[in-house]
Design a protein around this motif. Structure first.
Motif, mmCIF file in Angstrom:
data_model
loop_
_atom_site.group_PDB
_atom_site.id
_atom_site.type_symbol
_atom_site.label_atom_id
_atom_site.label_comp_id
_atom_site.label_asym_id
_atom_site.label_seq_id
_atom_site.Cartn_x
_atom_site.Cartn_y
_atom_site.Cartn_z
ATOM 1 N N HIS A 255 -10.096 -2.231 -11.874
ATOM 2 C CA HIS A 255 -9.448 -1.767 -10.650
ATOM 3 C C HIS A 255 -8.191 -2.582 -10.384
ATOM 4 C CE1 HIS A 255 -12.916 0.607 -9.130
ATOM 5 N NE2 HIS A 255 -13.597 -0.263 -9.848
ATOM 6 N N CYS A 256 -7.182 -1.933 -9.825
ATOM 7 C CA CYS A 256 -5.996 -2.631 -9.341
ATOM 8 C C CYS A 256 -5.842 -2.303 -7.870
ATOM 9 C CB CYS A 256 -4.753 -2.193 -10.112
ATOM 10 S SG CYS A 256 -3.234 -2.997 -9.529
ATOM 11 N N TRP A 257 -5.993 -3.321 -7.015
ATOM 12 C CA TRP A 257 -5.830 -3.159 -5.569
ATOM 13 C C TRP A 257 -4.520 -3.832 -5.174
ATOM 14 C CZ3 TRP A 257 -11.435 -5.051 -4.011
ATOM 15 C CH2 TRP A 257 -12.363 -4.138 -4.524
ATOM 16 N N ALA A 258 -3.538 -3.045 -4.829
ATOM 17 C CA ALA A 258 -2.216 -3.591 -4.514
ATOM 18 C C ALA A 258 -1.489 -2.653 -3.562
ATOM 19 C CB ALA A 258 -1.389 -3.776 -5.792
ATOM 20 N N PRO A 259 -0.603 -3.186 -2.705
ATOM 21 C CA PRO A 259 0.108 -2.346 -1.740
ATOM 22 C C PRO A 259 1.126 -1.440 -2.418
ATOM 23 C CG PRO A 259 0.945 -4.588 -1.692
ATOM 24 C CD PRO A 259 -0.261 -4.611 -2.568
ATOM 25 N N PRO A 260 1.580 -0.383 -1.732
ATOM 26 C CA PRO A 260 2.619 0.482 -2.306
ATOM 27 C C PRO A 260 3.852 -0.325 -2.690
ATOM 28 C CG PRO A 260 1.669 1.509 -0.367
ATOM 29 C CD PRO A 260 1.112 0.124 -0.422
ATOM 30 N N GLY A 261 4.428 -0.007 -3.835
ATOM 31 C CA GLY A 261 5.614 -0.726 -4.290
ATOM 32 C C GLY A 261 5.318 -1.909 -5.169
ATOM 33 N N ALA A 262 4.028 -2.195 -5.415
ATOM 34 C CA ALA A 262 3.664 -3.366 -6.215
ATOM 35 C C ALA A 262 3.669 -3.078 -7.715
ATOM 36 C CB ALA A 262 2.289 -3.884 -5.796
ATOM 37 N N GLY A 263 3.833 -1.811 -8.102
ATOM 38 C CA GLY A 263 3.913 -1.485 -9.519
ATOM 39 C C GLY A 263 2.621 -0.997 -10.136
ATOM 40 N N SER B 174 2.769 4.702 3.745
ATOM 41 C CA SER B 174 3.754 3.625 3.876
ATOM 42 C C SER B 174 3.528 2.812 5.148
ATOM 43 C CB SER B 174 5.168 4.216 3.880
ATOM 44 O OG SER B 174 5.443 4.873 2.662
ATOM 45 N N MET B 175 3.226 3.482 6.262
ATOM 46 C CA MET B 175 3.035 2.772 7.528
ATOM 47 C C MET B 175 1.800 1.877 7.491
ATOM 48 S SD MET B 175 4.109 5.730 10.290
ATOM 49 C CE MET B 175 3.960 4.624 11.690
ATOM 50 N N ARG B 176 0.772 2.325 6.822
ATOM 51 C CA ARG B 176 -0.443 1.515 6.752
ATOM 52 C C ARG B 176 -0.272 0.295 5.857
ATOM 53 N NH1 ARG B 176 -5.074 6.293 6.724
ATOM 54 N NH2 ARG B 176 -5.356 6.342 8.989
ATOM 55 N N SER B 177 0.775 0.282 5.064
ATOM 56 C CA SER B 177 1.070 -0.897 4.243
ATOM 57 C C SER B 177 2.161 -1.749 4.892
ATOM 58 C CB SER B 177 1.506 -0.469 2.839
ATOM 59 O OG SER B 177 2.713 0.262 2.891
ATOM 60 N N ASP B 178 2.362 -1.551 6.223
ATOM 61 C CA ASP B 178 3.296 -2.357 7.025
ATOM 62 C C ASP B 178 4.756 -2.133 6.655
ATOM 63 O OD1 ASP B 178 1.176 -3.515 8.430
ATOM 64 O OD2 ASP B 178 0.910 -5.051 6.900
ATOM 65 N N GLN B 179 5.086 -0.962 6.139
ATOM 66 C CA GLN B 179 6.483 -0.638 5.870
ATOM 67 C C GLN B 179 7.066 0.141 7.042
ATOM 68 O OE1 GLN B 179 7.417 0.765 1.805
ATOM 69 N NE2 GLN B 179 5.224 0.686 1.423
ATOM 70 N N LYS B 180 8.358 -0.010 7.243
ATOM 71 C CA LYS B 180 9.053 0.768 8.255
ATOM 72 C C LYS B 180 9.598 2.035 7.608
ATOM 73 C CE LYS B 180 10.404 -3.220 11.078
ATOM 74 N NZ LYS B 180 11.535 -3.974 11.672
ATOM 75 N N VAL B 181 9.424 3.157 8.282
ATOM 76 C CA VAL B 181 9.784 4.447 7.710
ATOM 77 C C VAL B 181 10.690 5.215 8.664
ATOM 78 C CG1 VAL B 181 8.905 6.614 6.768
ATOM 79 C CG2 VAL B 181 7.537 4.530 6.560
ATOM 80 N N VAL B 182 11.761 5.767 8.139
ATOM 81 C CA VAL B 182 12.635 6.662 8.887
ATOM 82 C C VAL B 182 12.605 8.017 8.201
ATOM 83 C CG1 VAL B 182 14.980 7.114 9.706
ATOM 84 C CG2 VAL B 182 14.135 4.757 9.585
ATOM 85 N N VAL B 183 12.299 9.063 8.965
ATOM 86 C CA VAL B 183 12.181 10.409 8.412
ATOM 87 C C VAL B 183 13.334 11.270 8.933
ATOM 88 C CG1 VAL B 183 10.738 12.464 8.223
ATOM 89 C CG2 VAL B 183 9.671 10.202 8.318
#
Length: 317
Positions: free
Chosen positions: A12-20, A287-296
Motif C-alpha cells: 500500500h502507498c498512503w500519501a496525499p495528492p501530489g505526492a507522486g 483536494s480540500m480534504r488534503s488541505d489544499q486551496k482550490v479556486v474553481v
C-alpha cells in the motif's frame, strides 16, 4: 517505497495528492510481468493515460463500458489496461481470464464497505453464502487471479478503522481473515443484541506492526519539504472521461420514447449538468480534504453557488 513494493506481492502507498502515487505505481507496474491492470475512478482515467504516455514505454488502453470488448485485451506485454471502479463488475470475468501480473487499485478506499456476499438458509438448515455481484465482489475475485497487488490512497481510513479491511483484503487476499474476524480483533467488535458492530480500536500495536511491513506512508509535511512554499497548478477537467450517471438512464429512455423533442433535449441537459457537477465536486473535495486551496472557474454563477453549497454540506458531514 518502490523497492519495498517490488519485494512484496501486496503493498500500500498512503500519501496525499501530489505526492507522486501514480508515478510510483507506474514504475512498479513497468517492472512487473504483464498483464498490467489499473483500476481507478472514472474521473482519473485521463490522468493515468497522460502519465503512462509521458513516463513509460507502455501503451495505455482504456477498458470502457458495460459490455466488455475482449479484443481490447490483446498485446498485454506492451499495454497498461486502465478501467474504472464504476464499471469493474462488468469486466470481472474478462480480467479474471486475463490473470493480471500486477493490479493497481487507485483510490482503493472507494471500496470502504465490506458487504460482498449474502447468506441463504438451505432446506437442511445450513447457510450458503453467495456473491452479490457488486464491485467489491468483482474486485476480490480479480485479486485472487492476480499475482501482485498495489493499493493507492490519500485517505486510508475515511471513517473508522474497520474501513481498512477491504483495502487490506484486496492487496493481501485471505491474509487478514474475514471482515468479522478483523472487526473482532482490531475494531472492538461486539454483539449489540441485534448484530455485530465494529466501531472501536483494539490490539492497536499489533495492527501497526502488521501494517508496517506492507505500507509506505508519506505525510503532507514530507511532501512540502521538497516543494516551493507556494504552488499554483491549473487543472482543466476533461468531462469526457466521466461516466454518465446511471440514475438518469431511465429518464433519458422515457423522454426519448415520448417523442417530445424539447423534453428529450431538456433531459439530456439535466444529465450533462449532473455529470459535470458530480465530477467537479469529487475533484475539488479530494483536494480540500488534503488541505489544499482550490479556486474553481465556471461559466455560470449558478454553478458556483450550487458547488459552494454542496461542498460545504459534504465537508460538514
Amino acid at each position: 517505497t518502490v523497492q519495498k513494493s517490488l519485494a512484496l506481492s501486496g503493498t500500500h502507498c498512503w500519501a496525499p495528492p501530489g505526492a507522486g502515487k501514480t508515478l510510483m505505481a507506474l514504475i512498479v507496474a513497468a517492472n512487473r510481468p504483464s498483464p498490467r491492470v489499473v483500476v481507478t475512478k472514472a474521473a482519473a482515467r485521463g490522468t493515468w493515460v497522460d502519465q503512462t504516455k509521458e513516463y513509460t514505454h507502455l501503451k495505455p488502453v482504456l477498458l470502457l463500458g458495460q459490455k466488455p470488448d475482449v479484443s481490447n485485451l490483446t498485446q498485454p506485454d506492451s499495454c497498461l489496461f486502465i478501467t474504472a471502479w464504476e464499471t469493474l463488475k462488468f469486466w470481472r470475468q474478462a480480467l479474471i481470464d486475463l490473470a493480471p501480473g500486477i493490479i493497481v487499485y487507485d483510490e482503493i478506499h472507494w471500496l470502504r464497505r465490506p458487504r460482498h456476499t449474502k447468506a441463504t438458509v438451505m432446506p437442511n438448515g445450513g447457510i450458503r453464502f453467495e456473491g452479490l455481484g457488486n464491485t467489491l465482489d468483482a474486485a476480490r475475485a480479480i485479486s485472487a487471479a492476480a499475482k501482485w497487488h498495489m493499493g493507492l490512497t490519500a485517505t486510508p481510513i475515511p471513517g473508522r478503522v474497520k474501513d481498512l479491511w477491504t483495502q487490506l483484503d484486496l492487496c493481501e487476499p485471505w491474509q487478514w481473515g474475514s471482515f468479522h474476524d478483523f472487526g473482532m480483533r482490531y475494531c472492538g467488535g461486539q454483539h449489540n443484541g441485534y448484530g455485530y458492530e465494529y466501531n472501536g480500536l483494539t490490539n492497536a500495536e499489533e495492527l501497526r506492526s502488521r501494517l508496517s511491513y506492507i505500507k509506505s506512508r508519506v505525510t503532507r509535511e514530507q511532501v512540502n519539504l521538497h516543494l516551493p512554499p507556494k504552488r499554483r497548478e491549473i487543472v482543466r477537467l476533461d468531462i469526457s472521461q466521466q461516466s454518465k450517471p446511471a440514475a438518469m438512464k431511465r429518464q433519458i429512455k422515457k423522454a426519448a420514447k415520448s417523442g417530445d423533442r424539447e423534453s428529450y433535449f431538456e433531459t439530456l441537459l439535466m444529465e450533462a449538468a449532473s455529470r459535470k457537477h458530480g465530477y467537479i465536486e469529487d475533484r475539488v473535495l479530494t483536494s480540500m480534504r488534503s488541505d489544499q486551496k482550490v479556486v474553481v472557474f465556471t461559466g455560470r454563477r449558478l454553478d458556483c453557488e450550487r458547488l459552494g453549497e454542496k461542498l460545504t454540506s459534504m465537508l460538514a458531514s
